[in-house]
Motif scaffolding. Structure first.
Motif, PDB file in Angstrom:
ATOM      1  N   HIS A 320       0.611  -3.293 -20.821  1.00 17.19           N
ATOM      2  CA  HIS A 320      -0.243  -3.487 -19.645  1.00 17.19           C
ATOM      3  C   HIS A 320      -0.117  -2.317 -18.654  1.00 17.19           C
ATOM      4  O   HIS A 320      -1.048  -2.029 -17.920  1.00 17.19           O
ATOM      5  CB  HIS A 320       0.124  -4.794 -18.934  1.00 17.19           C
ATOM      6  CG  HIS A 320      -0.466  -6.019 -19.592  1.00 17.19           C
ATOM      7  ND1 HIS A 320      -1.787  -6.352 -19.452  1.00 17.19           N
ATOM      8  CD2 HIS A 320       0.074  -6.959 -20.401  1.00 17.19           C
ATOM      9  CE1 HIS A 320      -2.031  -7.468 -20.148  1.00 17.19           C
ATOM     10  NE2 HIS A 320      -0.914  -7.840 -20.734  1.00 17.19           N
ATOM     11  N   SER A 321       1.035  -1.677 -18.638  1.00 11.97           N
ATOM     12  CA  SER A 321       1.240  -0.596 -17.661  1.00 11.97           C
ATOM     13  C   SER A 321       0.235   0.532 -17.869  1.00 11.97           C
ATOM     14  O   SER A 321      -0.092   1.259 -16.935  1.00 11.97           O
ATOM     15  CB  SER A 321       2.677  -0.063 -17.736  1.00 11.97           C
ATOM     16  OG  SER A 321       2.868   0.754 -18.883  1.00 11.97           O
ATOM     17  N   ARG A 324      -2.894   0.413 -15.534  1.00 11.99           N
ATOM     18  CA  ARG A 324      -2.850   0.569 -14.079  1.00 11.99           C
ATOM     19  C   ARG A 324      -3.760   1.720 -13.683  1.00 11.99           C
ATOM     20  O   ARG A 324      -3.925   2.682 -14.450  1.00 11.99           O
ATOM     21  CB  ARG A 324      -1.407   0.824 -13.643  1.00 11.99           C
ATOM     22  CG  ARG A 324      -0.580  -0.412 -13.909  1.00 11.99           C
ATOM     23  CD  ARG A 324       0.815  -0.297 -13.398  1.00 11.99           C
ATOM     24  NE  ARG A 324       1.606  -1.353 -14.006  1.00 11.99           N
ATOM     25  CZ  ARG A 324       2.922  -1.381 -14.030  1.00 11.99           C
ATOM     26  NH1 ARG A 324       3.594  -0.411 -13.461  1.00 11.99           N
ATOM     27  NH2 ARG A 324       3.555  -2.383 -14.598  1.00 11.99           N
ATOM     28  N   ASN A 376       0.540   7.038 -19.322  1.00  9.51           N
ATOM     29  CA  ASN A 376       1.336   7.006 -18.102  1.00  9.51           C
ATOM     30  C   ASN A 376       1.765   8.407 -17.675  1.00  9.51           C
ATOM     31  O   ASN A 376       1.841   8.710 -16.477  1.00  9.51           O
ATOM     32  CB  ASN A 376       2.558   6.091 -18.290  1.00  9.51           C
ATOM     33  CG  ASN A 376       2.151   4.617 -18.317  1.00  9.51           C
ATOM     34  OD1 ASN A 376       1.141   4.231 -17.735  1.00  9.51           O
ATOM     35  ND2 ASN A 376       2.933   3.805 -18.998  1.00  9.51           N
ATOM     36  N   GLU A 479       4.200  -2.681  -5.600  1.00 10.30           N
ATOM     37  CA  GLU A 479       4.738  -1.370  -5.934  1.00 10.30           C
ATOM     38  C   GLU A 479       4.298  -0.367  -4.895  1.00 10.30           C
ATOM     39  O   GLU A 479       3.107  -0.173  -4.657  1.00 10.30           O
ATOM     40  CB  GLU A 479       4.266  -0.962  -7.328  1.00 10.30           C
ATOM     41  CG  GLU A 479       5.039  -1.719  -8.383  1.00 10.30           C
ATOM     42  CD  GLU A 479       4.419  -1.630  -9.753  1.00 10.30           C
ATOM     43  OE1 GLU A 479       3.410  -0.927  -9.898  1.00 10.30           O
ATOM     44  OE2 GLU A 479       4.960  -2.267 -10.659  1.00 10.30           O
ATOM     45  N   THR A 486       0.454  -0.997  -4.048  1.00 11.11           N
ATOM     46  CA  THR A 486      -0.475  -1.737  -4.893  1.00 11.11           C
ATOM     47  C   THR A 486       0.230  -3.013  -5.329  1.00 11.11           C
ATOM     48  O   THR A 486       1.444  -3.137  -5.189  1.00 11.11           O
ATOM     49  CB  THR A 486      -0.852  -0.945  -6.160  1.00 11.11           C
ATOM     50  OG1 THR A 486       0.350  -0.641  -6.869  1.00 11.11           O
ATOM     51  CG2 THR A 486      -1.577   0.324  -5.808  1.00 11.11           C
ATOM     52  N   ARG A 488       0.284  -6.335  -8.385  1.00 15.65           N
ATOM     53  CA  ARG A 488      -0.189  -6.830  -9.679  1.00 15.65           C
ATOM     54  C   ARG A 488       0.515  -8.150  -9.974  1.00 15.65           C
ATOM     55  O   ARG A 488       1.553  -8.464  -9.396  1.00 15.65           O
ATOM     56  CB  ARG A 488       0.108  -5.819 -10.784  1.00 15.65           C
ATOM     57  CG  ARG A 488       1.603  -5.574 -10.974  1.00 15.65           C
ATOM     58  CD  ARG A 488       1.865  -4.502 -12.021  1.00 15.65           C
ATOM     59  NE  ARG A 488       3.256  -4.097 -12.011  1.00 15.65           N
ATOM     60  CZ  ARG A 488       4.221  -4.707 -12.714  1.00 15.65           C
ATOM     61  NH1 ARG A 488       3.936  -5.747 -13.466  1.00 15.65           N
ATOM     62  NH2 ARG A 488       5.483  -4.295 -12.647  1.00 15.65           N
TER      63      ARG A 488
END
Length: 490
Positions: A320-321, A324, A376, A479, A486, A488
RNA sequence: GGCGACGUGGCCAAGUGGUAAGGCAUGGGUCUGCAAAACCCUGAUCACGGGUUCAAAUCCCGUCGUCGCCUCCA
């Protein structure tokens, strides 16, 4: 690049070449519906769902059949205990399994045949077997004559002599050979029964799959699957019955998934060490179960325990990261954007290479994780939304082939009240007037972030940390970054 | 007793002849008021004992251990 499939019949990986180019027929043995399904049943359905999805990804048109065994001893016993008709018990658990199929994101089979719907086919088949000398009636039962079948035992690699000496079964006087198995069972008083020339009774377990696959897929199919506990006697007997009549290889590829191990033992109803699908889904996401199964090769045994569940959930968070958003004010990768595109291609290629090797899902996952890292990294290097979009799409595509939903939790499904309460409380502490109370969940959380930012600006760390902690308890992770905070869902 | 599978770092798990993917966890670092996330770095010679080979986790033999099937079972 060619797909290789391990065939239990040959005990080797073979090149996959379906009987008809571009088409794959697949029959998977489904559950006997006498009780709630457990995660071991789910494993089998998930394994073959993944196989099907990949075959379709590779461009094959798949015809998928999964049966329900809806008449057998255990169903009858249960029905007697509950004082209902056997079919009522069967129907209840069939409906439940159907619900699980959707919950677990398993693609629907084209046909879900049930034994009781196909009694006509089954009786015909038994008649044929008797007529050709492969079966004989004895006091209402009908047995398959294993000695008449030259290659009996070829799937499980057993010899009749070996089996007889070690068999734990009672010798039945009516059988010509102790290994002869029932294709039809005489009905006892009060049991469900259908009329036949040799008396009233019901089908034996193995004959239904033979009859139903014959009816729905024809005399030959490409893939016949199930758990490896079905190799003997179930699949062995299916082969014996079917090939005795058709004289053709029944299934081209026999595929069997390994057993799920719970505290070192196979999970099974008779051992009583089972976790039902409902139990699992009450506490965990369907993706987590699929992740556990994808993390190991389908043929081997699968370790299943709380630690493994936890690890799978963390691994999913990692995937899932990749989704972002870009960092605020990202400058873009510019010339370096091509690198990410190359990484996408590399990931797709290694994914296919892994899956082509007998559906090596752990290897396929590794390709996905590599791409997650690349995305990422790109984000850290200033990639903008547009630059990340294709790579993120690739993750979604590949994960989708493995049947992962990767669905984000929707704030609209979460009650706003606790967030609004927290918001007014925080605003009070800041000495601000309270915001309108009719915010949506997402709006409330957004506003909370603003309030927290004001608290931080005032260096009211204790209060701002409290907002973060309380949001965490409500499942929201905050975060911070140099460009702002942000949030989540955890 | 018979048949079969397996034994890879703390955990899960790929890899079946040329010096070991990936995930989780651990430790260190970047970032940060703190935290979280992300990123970087970090660790295994592959149950044990023999053998074959220039070369083995990967092939052969043996030992130990685990599991499955032989009875309903995904």
């Amino acid at each position: 690049m060619s797909l290789k499939v391990y065939n239990t019949l040959s005990r080797q990986k073979e090149d996959f070449e379906p009987l008809q180019a571009g088409m794959v027929s697949m029959y998977v043995c489904g559950p006997t519906v006498y009780d709630k399904a457990h995660v071991g049943h789910a494993m089998s359905s998930l394994v073959f769902d993944t196989i099907r999805r990949y075959l379709e990804y590779r461009g094959y048109k798949v015809k998928h059949v999964m049966n329900y065994t809806d008449v057998d001893d255990k169903i009858i016993v249960r029905a007697l205990r509950e004082e209902v008709e056997f079919i009522e018990v069967a129907q209840r658990y069939i409906s439940e399994y159907g619900r699980h199929i959707d919950e677990l994101n398993i693609l629907h089979a084209d046909v879900y045949p049930r034994a009781t719907d196909e009694i006509g086919h089954i009786i015909e088949m038994v008649e044929d077997l008797i007529e050709k000398g492969y079966a004989y009636a004895a006091e209402g039962d009908v047995y398959f004559r294993v000695e008449k079948d030259d290659d009996y035992g070829k799937l499980s690699r057993r010899k009749l002599e070996d089996m007889q000496s070690g068999a734990r079964i009672d010798v039945d006087e009516r059988k010509e050979n102790p290994m002869d198995f029932a294709v039809w069972k005489a009905a006892k008083e009060g049991e469900p029964a259908w009329g036949t020339p040799w008396g009233k009774g019901r089908p034996g377990w193995h004959i239904e799959c033979s009859a139903m696959s014959l009816a729905h897929l024809g005399e030959q199919m490409d893939i016949h699957g199930g758990g490896n506990d079905l190799v003997f006697p179930h699949h062995e007997n299916e082969i014996a019955q079917t090939e005795s009549l058709t004289d053709k290889p029944f299934a081209k590829y026999w595929m069997h998934n390994g057993m799920l191990q719970l505290s070192g033992e196979k999970m099974s109803k008779s051992l009583g060490n089972l976790i039902t699908i409902d139990d699992f889904l009450a506490d965990h996401n369907a993706d987590a179960l699929r992740m556990i199964i994808l993390n190991s090769q389908y043929r081997g045994p699968l370790t299943f325990n709380n630690e493994v569940i936890e690890q799978a959930e963390r691994a999913l968070e990692r995937i899932h990261s990749a989704f972002r958003p870009a960092n605020a004010g990202a400058a873009g990768l510019g010339d370096k954007a091509g690198e990410l595109q190359e990484q996408v291609e590399a990931a797709k290629n290694s994914f296919v290479t892994a899956m082509d090797d007998d559906f090596n899902t752990p290897g396929a996952l590794a390709s996905i994780f590599d791409l997650v890292r690349n995305i990422n990294q790109a984000r850290d290097n200033g990639a903008n939304e547009e630059e990340m979009a294709a790579a993120q799409g690739a993750i979604r595509e590949l994960a989708g082939v493995l049947g992962l939903r990767l669905a984000a939790k929707d704030a609209a499904d979460v009650d706003a009240k606790p967030f609004i309460d927290l918001l007014s409380q925080s605003e009070k502490e800041l000495g601000k007037s309270e915001t309108a109370a009719d915010l949506s969940t997402a709006e409330a959380i957004d506003t909370l972030l603003v309030v927290r930012q004001e608290l931080r600006a005032a260096k009211m760390w204790e209060q701002s940390d409290k907002v973060r902690d309380e949001l965490a308890e409500l499942g929201v992770v905050i975060e911070d970054s140099k460009d702002g905070a942000t949030w989540r869902w955890k």
